[in-house]
Each structure stands twice: as structure tokens, then as C-alpha cells.
Scaffold this motif. Structure first.
Motif, PDB file in Angstrom:
ATOM      1  N   TRP A 101       0.880  19.467  65.871  1.00 56.14           N
ATOM      2  CA  TRP A 101       1.853  19.793  65.180  1.00 56.14           C
ATOM      3  C   TRP A 101       2.657  21.123  65.918  1.00 56.14           C
ATOM      4  CZ3 TRP A 101       1.797  24.136  61.431  1.00 56.14           C
ATOM      5  CH2 TRP A 101       0.147  24.731  61.357  1.00 56.14           C
ATOM      6  N   ARG A 102       1.703  22.534  65.967  1.00 55.20           N
ATOM      7  CA  ARG A 102       1.467  23.837  65.677  1.00 55.20           C
ATOM      8  C   ARG A 102       2.477  23.871  66.974  1.00 55.20           C
ATOM      9  NH1 ARG A 102      -3.882  22.718  65.127  1.00 55.20           N
ATOM     10  NH2 ARG A 102      -4.315  23.425  63.421  1.00 55.20           N
ATOM     11  N   ASN A 103       2.412  23.901  68.180  1.00 55.07           N
ATOM     12  CA  ASN A 103       2.837  23.378  69.030  1.00 55.07           C
ATOM     13  C   ASN A 103       4.045  22.450  69.698  1.00 55.07           C
ATOM     14  OD1 ASN A 103       3.105  25.682  70.161  1.00 55.07           O
ATOM     15  ND2 ASN A 103       1.342  25.976  71.758  1.00 55.07           N
ATOM     16  N   TRP A 124       0.713   9.746  67.328  1.00 53.66           N
ATOM     17  CA  TRP A 124      -0.390   8.948  67.414  1.00 53.66           C
ATOM     18  C   TRP A 124      -1.110  10.151  66.286  1.00 53.66           C
ATOM     19  CZ3 TRP A 124      -5.429  12.055  70.008  1.00 53.66           C
ATOM     20  CH2 TRP A 124      -6.538  10.989  69.463  1.00 53.66           C
ATOM     21  N   ASP A 125      -1.111   8.786  64.652  1.00 58.86           N
ATOM     22  CA  ASP A 125      -2.162   8.454  63.930  1.00 58.86           C
ATOM     23  C   ASP A 125      -3.199   8.179  63.815  1.00 58.86           C
ATOM     24  OD1 ASP A 125      -2.820   7.897  61.180  1.00 58.86           O
ATOM     25  OD2 ASP A 125      -1.791   6.613  60.909  1.00 58.86           O
ATOM     26  N   LYS A 126      -4.444   9.164  64.156  1.00 57.64           N
ATOM     27  CA  LYS A 126      -5.843   9.295  64.253  1.00 57.64           C
ATOM     28  C   LYS A 126      -6.082   9.080  62.972  1.00 57.64           C
ATOM     29  CE  LYS A 126      -5.582  13.898  64.768  1.00 57.64           C
ATOM     30  NZ  LYS A 126      -6.021  15.310  65.309  1.00 57.64           N
ATOM     31  N   GLY A 127      -6.193   8.177  61.796  1.00 57.43           N
ATOM     32  CA  GLY A 127      -6.559   7.954  60.447  1.00 57.43           C
ATOM     33  C   GLY A 127      -7.443   8.577  60.305  1.00 57.43           C
ATOM     34  N   ASN A 128      -8.245   9.453  61.036  1.00 60.05           N
ATOM     35  CA  ASN A 128      -8.610  10.966  59.658  1.00 60.05           C
ATOM     36  C   ASN A 128      -7.968  11.932  60.447  1.00 60.05           C
ATOM     37  OD1 ASN A 128      -9.822  11.685  62.463  1.00 60.05           O
ATOM     38  ND2 ASN A 128     -11.300  11.462  62.590  1.00 60.05           N
ATOM     39  N   SER A 129      -8.750  13.036  59.157  1.00 56.87           N
ATOM     40  CA  SER A 129      -8.630  15.276  59.762  1.00 56.87           C
ATOM     41  C   SER A 129      -9.285  15.121  58.636  1.00 56.87           C
ATOM     42  CB  SER A 129      -6.884  15.040  59.680  1.00 56.87           C
ATOM     43  OG  SER A 129      -6.072  14.353  58.244  1.00 56.87           O
ATOM     44  N   ARG A 130      -9.401  16.501  58.615  1.00 60.29           N
ATOM     45  CA  ARG A 130      -9.868  16.937  57.746  1.00 60.29           C
ATOM     46  C   ARG A 130      -8.952  17.400  56.369  1.00 60.29           C
ATOM     47  NH1 ARG A 130      -9.945  23.003  57.583  1.00 60.29           N
ATOM     48  NH2 ARG A 130      -8.577  22.738  59.674  1.00 60.29           N
ATOM     49  N   PRO A 131      -9.645  16.699  54.989  1.00 57.95           N
ATOM     50  CA  PRO A 131      -8.798  17.687  53.862  1.00 57.95           C
ATOM     51  C   PRO A 131      -8.471  18.375  53.444  1.00 57.95           C
ATOM     52  CG  PRO A 131     -10.692  16.119  53.506  1.00 57.95           C
ATOM     53  CD  PRO A 131     -10.863  16.330  54.630  1.00 57.95           C
ATOM     54  N   ILE A 132      -7.059  18.367  53.299  1.00 52.99           N
ATOM     55  CA  ILE A 132      -7.258  20.204  52.953  1.00 52.99           C
ATOM     56  C   ILE A 132      -6.516  20.125  51.544  1.00 52.99           C
ATOM     57  CG2 ILE A 132      -6.011  22.714  54.091  1.00 52.99           C
ATOM     58  CD1 ILE A 132      -5.533  21.128  56.645  1.00 52.99           C
ATOM     59  N   PHE A 136      -0.938  18.875  52.465  1.00 48.26           N
ATOM     60  CA  PHE A 136      -0.422  17.922  53.527  1.00 48.26           C
ATOM     61  C   PHE A 136      -1.648  17.760  54.162  1.00 48.26           C
ATOM     62  CE2 PHE A 136       3.863  18.242  52.050  1.00 48.26           C
ATOM     63  CZ  PHE A 136       3.863  17.176  51.705  1.00 48.26           C
ATOM     64  N   ARG A 137      -2.079  16.164  54.734  1.00 43.09           N
ATOM     65  CA  ARG A 137      -3.590  16.575  56.000  1.00 43.09           C
ATOM     66  C   ARG A 137      -2.111  16.171  57.208  1.00 43.09           C
ATOM     67  NH1 ARG A 137      -7.749  13.006  53.661  1.00 43.09           N
ATOM     68  NH2 ARG A 137      -9.035  12.534  55.791  1.00 43.09           N
ATOM     69  N   ASN A 138      -3.327  17.408  58.607  1.00 49.55           N
ATOM     70  CA  ASN A 138      -2.558  16.590  59.551  1.00 49.55           C
ATOM     71  C   ASN A 138      -3.027  15.909  60.623  1.00 49.55           C
ATOM     72  OD1 ASN A 138      -0.338  18.592  59.556  1.00 49.55           O
ATOM     73  ND2 ASN A 138      -2.690  19.891  59.665  1.00 49.55           N
ATOM     74  N   ASP A 139      -2.922  14.334  60.202  1.00 50.77           N
ATOM     75  CA  ASP A 139      -3.555  13.140  60.496  1.00 50.77           C
ATOM     76  C   ASP A 139      -3.032  13.044  61.636  1.00 50.77           C
ATOM     77  OD1 ASP A 139      -5.178  12.367  57.949  1.00 50.77           O
ATOM     78  OD2 ASP A 139      -3.305  10.856  57.283  1.00 50.77           O
ATOM     79  N   CYS A 140      -2.037  13.367  62.124  1.00 54.58           N
ATOM     80  CA  CYS A 140      -1.319  12.895  63.729  1.00 54.58           C
ATOM     81  C   CYS A 140      -1.015  13.710  64.727  1.00 54.58           C
ATOM     82  CB  CYS A 140      -0.032  12.429  63.107  1.00 54.58           C
ATOM     83  SG  CYS A 140       0.012  11.200  62.052  1.00 54.58           S
TER      84      CYS A 140
END
Ligand SMILES: C[S@@+](CC[C@H](N)C(=O)[O-])C[C@H]1O[C@@H](n2cnc3c(N)ncnc32)[C@H](O)[C@@H]1O
Length: 242
Positions: A101-103, A124-132, A136-140
Motif C-alpha cells: 500500500w505504501r508505494n 492479493w488478500d493474504k488472509g493475515n496481517s498484524r492487528p493494529i 484498519f489492518r493491511n491485509d492485502c
């Protein structure tokens, strides 16, 4: 059998040896030059940025280069590489580039400035990410894509129609060959847009995941990797797949 060609070195130089107009698809996962909000964060080595050091053995991976450009340098670098890739590609072929998302804005700029016709963003939905907390999570992650020309659509029976969103789990750290490895299943599903028997170009092949996906799906592959250790891993994985 479709040809597999693996080149070790800087893609800006190695791409010159790839015949013009020969590639059916570019599918690549460049160093994102991301992993932080501020310049100081982005300059950290990739081990510090992308691996929680000893978590699940992630500390065994060595850092890779090209990942600490500021956003303007990254945009220009990616533009130059994608422009060379376009020269190596057939008319109407596809270029698909992973990014986070950043770049994402830098990648869409680079693709267009390189001369590809910008057609969209695959999720691409990775199905996991760090909860923040409180965010919003950055799941993708994203695959910015374009075509080398108009690539006309043909509404006919049996035409290939692919999804714009893929839910595929990221590779578990214990099974990884590279810090930022992409899952073979996802790559195979993206490569479906390349004609069978066609050749895919990856100028940043890392541990060779795109090459493995090409072997598994009957596509040819031309892969370039700067780092000798990751190049060796790519050779071993692709040979094993063959
Ligand atoms: C994000 S990783 C690719 C990981 C790959 N998708 C995988 O599944 O293993 C990007 C790779 O590009 C390589 N790289 C960086 N700069 C490069 C350059 N100028 N030419 C070729 N490879 C380069 C890095 O060494 C790194 O392995």
C-alpha cells in the motif's frame, strides 16, 4: 519443453541480453523500498524491516538490496526497469508488478511512465496481517498491471476471465526461501493470463517462485536475480520443479 533461462546480475544490465519482443508476460516482485512511513525506517536493512528477527526462524534470511530508495528514486528506478521489460515484450502482452500500500502510487506512476497502458490493480488478500489498534489492518498487497498496447477484449464463448481479487495465504515463515516470498499458488493463478507455452519474464526473481510457477504450468521463464545466494536458491528450486 518451454525454455527456462536464469541470469545472475543487475537486471538493468542483464535485460539487454534478452531478445526484443520475445516475452509473453512480465510478472515481477521488485524490492518495494517500503516497510516504513519515514525515510529513516525505509533505510533499515530488509531483515530488520520485514522479519521479526528470530520469530519462526525468520532471522536465517539474508537482507536483499534495492529496498531503501526514497519514493522518487524508487519510481524512477522501477520506470527504467519496466521500460526495458516492455521492449523485451510482445505487443499486447501483460505486465504485472507486486507492491504494497505504501508505494502503490509510485508503482502505478512507474508502470505508466514506462509506456505500459495501465489497466488496473489486482488485490492479493493474504488472509493475515498484524492487528493494529484503532486502525484498519493491511491485509492485502497489490498487483499493478498494464498492457503493451490496447489489448482488445473479445467477448466470445470460452474466453478467459480471471478474478481481480485472490485470497491466498502468505507462505509460512518456516517454509520460506526468501524474506518476501510470494506463494506459488497465487503466481500460478496470475500466470494463467499468459498463453500456455508462452514465456514469463521476472527481473527480480528472488528465490525463483515465479519460475517454479512457470514450470508447474507449462510456461517458459526468464528470471534475473542480483544476489548470488538467492540466485542459487532460485536455481535449485526451479531445477527441482523441472
Ligand atoms: C521482493 S524480492 C523477490 C522475491 C520473490 N518474489 C520470491 O518469491 O522469492 C526482490 C529481489 O530482487 C533482487 N534485486 C534487487 N535489486 C535488483 C537488481 N537491480 N537486479 C536484479 N535483482 C535485484 C533482490 O536481491 C531480491 O531478491
Amino acid at each position: 519443453m518451454a525454455e527456462i533461462r536464469l541470469l545472475q546480475g543487475d537486471c538493468m544490465e542483464m535485460l539487454d541480453g534478452v531478445p526484443d519482443g520475445s516475452m509473453d508476460m512480465v510478472l515481477t516482485d521488485p524490492p518495494y523500498s517500503s516497510g516504513g512511513l519515514f525515510a529513516g525506517d525505509r533505510k533499515l536493512d530488509t531483515r530488520t524491516k520485514y522479519c521479526a528477527k528470530e520469530y519462526n526462524g525468520a532471522g536465517r534470511f539474508q537482507s536483499f538490496s534495492g529496498d531503501n530508495m526514497d519514493q522518487r528514486s524508487f519510481t524512477e528506478f522501477l520506470r527504467m526497469v519496466l521500460n526495458k521489460c516492455r521492449r523485451k515484450s510482445k505487443p499486447e502482452s501483460i505486465c504485472a508488478v507486486f507492491i504494497d500500500w505504501r508505494n502503490l502510487p509510485a508503482a502505478t506512476d512507474a508502470l505508466q511512465a514506462a509506456g505500459w497502458i495501465y489497466r488496473g490493480i489486482v488485490v492479493w488478500d493474504k488472509g493475515n496481517s498484524r492487528p493494529i489498534p484503532n486502525r484498519f489492518r493491511n491485509d492485502c498487497e497489490y498487483v499493478v498491471w498494464g498492457a503493451n498496447g490496447r489489448r482488445p477484449t473479445k467477448y466470445e464463448k470460452g474466453a478467459l476471465v480471471l478474478p481481480g481479487c485472490y485470497r491466498v495465504s502468505s507462505v509460512p515463515t518456516t517454509q520460506k526461501h526468501h524474506q518476501t516470498e510470494k506463494p506459488i499458488e497465487l503466481l500460478e493463478r496470475l500466470i494463467a493470463i499468459c498463453p500456455e507455452g508462452g514465456t514469463v519474464l521476472d527481473p527480480f526473481m528472488g528465490s525463483g517462485s515465479t519460475g517454479v510457477a512457470c514450470v508447474n504450468t507449462g510456461r517458459g521463464f526468464t528470471g534475473i536475480e542480483l544476489d548470488p545466494a538467492y540466485f542459487q536458491t532460485a536455481q535449485e528450486r526451479i531445477n527441482a520443479a523441472q
